[in-house]
Design a protein around this motif. Structure first.
Motif, PDB file in Angstrom:
ATOM      1  N   ILE A  74       0.832  -1.208   0.000  1.00  0.00           N
ATOM      2  CA  ILE A  74       0.000   0.000   0.000  1.00  0.00           C
ATOM      3  C   ILE A  74       0.863   1.253   0.000  1.00  0.00           C
ATOM      4  CG2 ILE A  74      -1.658   1.319   1.368  1.00  0.00           C
ATOM      5  CD1 ILE A  74      -2.626  -1.542   2.380  1.00  0.00           C
ATOM      6  N   GLU A  75       1.923   1.254   0.783  1.00  0.00           N
ATOM      7  CA  GLU A  75       2.802   2.427   0.848  1.00  0.00           C
ATOM      8  C   GLU A  75       3.539   2.644  -0.477  1.00  0.00           C
ATOM      9  OE1 GLU A  75       5.055   1.317   4.269  1.00  0.00           O
ATOM     10  OE2 GLU A  75       3.703   2.364   5.668  1.00  0.00           O
ATOM     11  N   LYS A  76       3.905   1.561  -1.153  1.00  0.00           N
ATOM     12  CA  LYS A  76       4.543   1.695  -2.458  1.00  0.00           C
ATOM     13  C   LYS A  76       3.548   2.219  -3.495  1.00  0.00           C
ATOM     14  CE  LYS A  76       8.109  -1.819  -1.756  1.00  0.00           C
ATOM     15  NZ  LYS A  76       8.614  -3.152  -2.156  1.00  0.00           N
ATOM     16  N   ALA A  77       2.287   1.815  -3.383  1.00  0.00           N
ATOM     17  CA  ALA A  77       1.256   2.363  -4.266  1.00  0.00           C
ATOM     18  C   ALA A  77       1.075   3.850  -4.000  1.00  0.00           C
ATOM     19  CB  ALA A  77      -0.052   1.610  -4.062  1.00  0.00           C
ATOM     20  N   HIS A  78       1.108   4.236  -2.743  1.00  0.00           N
ATOM     21  CA  HIS A  78       1.033   5.664  -2.397  1.00  0.00           C
ATOM     22  C   HIS A  78       2.146   6.432  -3.082  1.00  0.00           C
ATOM     23  CE1 HIS A  78       2.132   9.268  -0.210  1.00  0.00           C
ATOM     24  NE2 HIS A  78       3.171   8.639   0.299  1.00  0.00           N
ATOM     25  N   ARG A  79       3.365   5.901  -3.068  1.00  0.00           N
ATOM     26  CA  ARG A  79       4.478   6.617  -3.678  1.00  0.00           C
ATOM     27  C   ARG A  79       4.295   6.750  -5.189  1.00  0.00           C
ATOM     28  NH1 ARG A  79       7.283   4.341   0.775  1.00  0.00           N
ATOM     29  NH2 ARG A  79       7.677   2.320  -0.216  1.00  0.00           N
ATOM     30  N   TYR A  80       3.646   5.752  -5.799  1.00  0.00           N
ATOM     31  CA  TYR A  80       3.330   5.863  -7.230  1.00  0.00           C
ATOM     32  C   TYR A  80       2.318   6.979  -7.462  1.00  0.00           C
ATOM     33  CZ  TYR A  80       1.156   4.809 -11.710  1.00  0.00           C
ATOM     34  OH  TYR A  80       0.643   4.916 -12.985  1.00  0.00           O
ATOM     35  N   ILE A  81       1.263   7.030  -6.671  1.00  0.00           N
ATOM     36  CA  ILE A  81       0.234   8.068  -6.817  1.00  0.00           C
ATOM     37  C   ILE A  81       0.805   9.446  -6.534  1.00  0.00           C
ATOM     38  CG2 ILE A  81      -1.974   8.891  -5.887  1.00  0.00           C
ATOM     39  CD1 ILE A  81      -2.561   5.892  -5.194  1.00  0.00           C
ATOM     40  N   GLU A  82       1.709   9.507  -5.577  1.00  0.00           N
ATOM     41  CA  GLU A  82       2.249  10.785  -5.100  1.00  0.00           C
ATOM     42  C   GLU A  82       2.930  11.581  -6.204  1.00  0.00           C
ATOM     43  OE1 GLU A  82       3.353  13.490  -1.816  1.00  0.00           O
ATOM     44  OE2 GLU A  82       1.702  12.186  -2.394  1.00  0.00           O
ATOM     45  N   GLN A  83       3.499  10.901  -7.188  1.00  0.00           N
ATOM     46  CA  GLN A  83       4.231  11.614  -8.240  1.00  0.00           C
ATOM     47  C   GLN A  83       3.307  12.483  -9.101  1.00  0.00           C
ATOM     48  OE1 GLN A  83       5.971   8.856 -11.163  1.00  0.00           O
ATOM     49  NE2 GLN A  83       4.307   7.406 -10.709  1.00  0.00           N
ATOM     50  N   TYR A  84       2.013  12.247  -9.013  1.00  0.00           N
ATOM     51  CA  TYR A  84       1.058  13.011  -9.817  1.00  0.00           C
ATOM     52  C   TYR A  84       0.393  14.146  -9.032  1.00  0.00           C
ATOM     53  CZ  TYR A  84       1.533   8.991 -12.911  1.00  0.00           C
ATOM     54  OH  TYR A  84       2.046   8.014 -13.716  1.00  0.00           O
ATOM     55  N   ARG A  85       0.723  14.268  -7.760  1.00  0.00           N
ATOM     56  CA  ARG A  85       0.044  15.260  -6.917  1.00  0.00           C
ATOM     57  C   ARG A  85       0.584  16.659  -7.189  1.00  0.00           C
ATOM     58  NH1 ARG A  85       1.072  17.260  -1.865  1.00  0.00           N
ATOM     59  NH2 ARG A  85       2.600  15.651  -1.320  1.00  0.00           N
TER      60      ARG A  85
END
Length: 454
Positions: free
Chosen positions: A27-38
């Motif tokens: 889940i935390e690695k998925a967060h880091r993937y999403i974070e790049q688009y914020r």
């Protein structure tokens, strides 16, 4: 890269051992993937794929779904950074929800108002956020959206509607339910009356079906048969009627929901074990979606809601048979015609996980938890390392185009939704499930199983 192609009978890549700590790491690695688009803005946060793209604030693949994901992630981890992302995402949405009213074409209301990706979907997420936080700015935005929707109603001899379509996700029944929920939060009798009028209008178009029960004629353009399942079919519309009965105790709505359930049972197809409602109301159709949009994860909701309202075990049995039907195809590990190379929470593996975990919270049977863990094994196995300690899920969003893979960040078709279902399982394995269900989800919000369950 792993082989993410589709073939009937092909096994997904799957992990055999699923542990709570491994889920949280994913889940935390998925967060880091999403974070790049914020993107950070003076009015809050939003997410965008590229600088020249339009900002999507809707739930399906936009900021509303992502902000909801971070709210739940904070609740599970108590990491303040996740709370801030959720707060800033909802703050931006609350101030700029009108940006979702940007599509100009003859079907504008159909596209812009709905509870799937339109401003209706924004309001649904804001409702959940407000119920958790009681944030005053969110309440203001909810009233603004409610008034906009009320002003958008089209009247015809006392009947009320928005799109002329009875669908849940993309039409009037979803908007009617949203208006009912908004009226309750805003304590607005006029909005409540409008919601009830719109629901009664929808009931008028329900017709007895020759195969049993009563249904709505919902044939998408180009299809000769109705689609009976949740997002655009009778099960979603009937679910809304069951909720209206719960709020109003009007027997008209209960009779409508019961008739819809009778119709769904009448067209349900017995399988090697259990039974499922097919994709289309075609006696020859043998395409069974195993996810939520046109599968049991969505269609079960009307039966579970009727079980809660009436206590009649036949409705519970139908839900249980749907689970058996899914498993009879070899899911979650084996692909089939209605369970292709798709792991998302709309129509793929994550949807099967969420459904079975919902059954675990509803009925307390560990079997359903075990199925959810098997689903998680597939999700862990299908995840791709995209570099810099980030993961994402390549998948085919459309059954008819299994060769077209996307790697999405969003809720319904990407990383946020998949990670959210893993987060639900993480909670259950840690002995305290607590999830802010959306307005289309009647399953329990809280469940505390035996602390020794792992």
């Amino acid at each position: 890269m792993k082989d993410h192609t589709h073939a009937i009978g092909k096994p997904f890549t799957s992990f055999k051992q699923v542990e709570a700590t491994g889920l949280l790491d994913t889940i935390e690695k998925a967060h880091r993937y999403i974070e790049q688009y914020r993107v950070s803005d003076p009015d809050g946060f939003y997410w965008i794929d590229r600088p020249d793209a339009e900002i999507d604030l809707g739930f399906e693949n936009g900021a509303a779904g992502l902000s909801y994901f971070y709210l739940e992630l904070y609740k599970s981890t108590q990491i303040s950074g996740y709370l801030r992302i959720s707060q800033e995402g909802f703050r931006y949405i609350g101030r700029h929800w009108r940006k979702q009213l940007r599509i100009q074409n003859p079907n504008a209301k159909y596209i812009e108002l709905n509870v799937n990706s339109g401003i209706g979907s924004i309001a649904s997420a804001l409702l959940t956020y407000y119920e958790e936080t009681r944030d005053e700015g969110t309440l203001i935005a909810l009233r603004e959206i409610a008034l906009y929707l009320a002003a958008s109603v089209e009247w015809d001899n006392g009947d009320a509607g928005w799109t002329g379509l009875p669908y849940y996700a993309l039409g009037d029944s979803g908007l009617a339910l949203l208006m009912l929920k908004l009226a309750a939060v805003l304590d607005d009798k006029q909005l409540h009356a409008l919601a009830v009028t719109s629901a009664r209008t929808i009931v008028k178009s329900q017709r007895p079906n020759s195969r049993g029960g009563a249904a709505w004629d919902v044939k998408p353009f180009g299809y000769p048969y109705s689609f009976p399942n949740f997002v655009i079919g009778t099960s979603g519309i009937g679910y809304v009627m069951s909720v209206f009965y719960a709020y109003t105790q009007d027997q008209t709505f209960l009779a409508s929901a019961r008739s819809a359930a009778d119709y769904l049972n009448a067209i349900s197809v017995p399988l090697k074990d259990g039974a499922l409602v097919p994709l289309m109301d075609d006696p020859q159709d043998r395409t069974f979606y195993l996810g939520a949009c046109h599968g049991a994860g969505g269609t079960s909701k009307i039966f579970y809601q009727l079980y809660l309202l009436t206590g009649e075990t036949r409705y519970k049995s139908t839900v249980e048979n749907m689970s058996k039907g899914i498993l009879s195809f070899g899911a979650p590990e084996i692909q089939s015609s209605g369970y292709w190379n798709n792991t998302c929470v709309c129509c793929g593996t994550a949807a099967i996980l969420q459904f079975h975990l919902a059954l675990f919270t509803a009925f307390g049977d560990r079997h359903y938890l075990d199925v959810a863990k098997r689903c998680a094994g597939v999700l862990l196995g299908e995840a791709e390392d995209v570099g810099h300690d980030k993961i994402a899920w390549p998948l085919a969003e459309t059954r008819l185009e299994p060769e077209k893979l996307t790697v999405n960040k969003g809720y319904m078709h990407g990383a946020a939704g998949i990670a959210s279902t893993l987060l639900q399982l993480y909670q259950a394995l840690n002995g305290a499930f607590h999830w802010n269900r959306l307005m289309d989800d009647p399953y329990p919000k809280h469940f505390e199983p035996n602390p020794n369950v792992r």
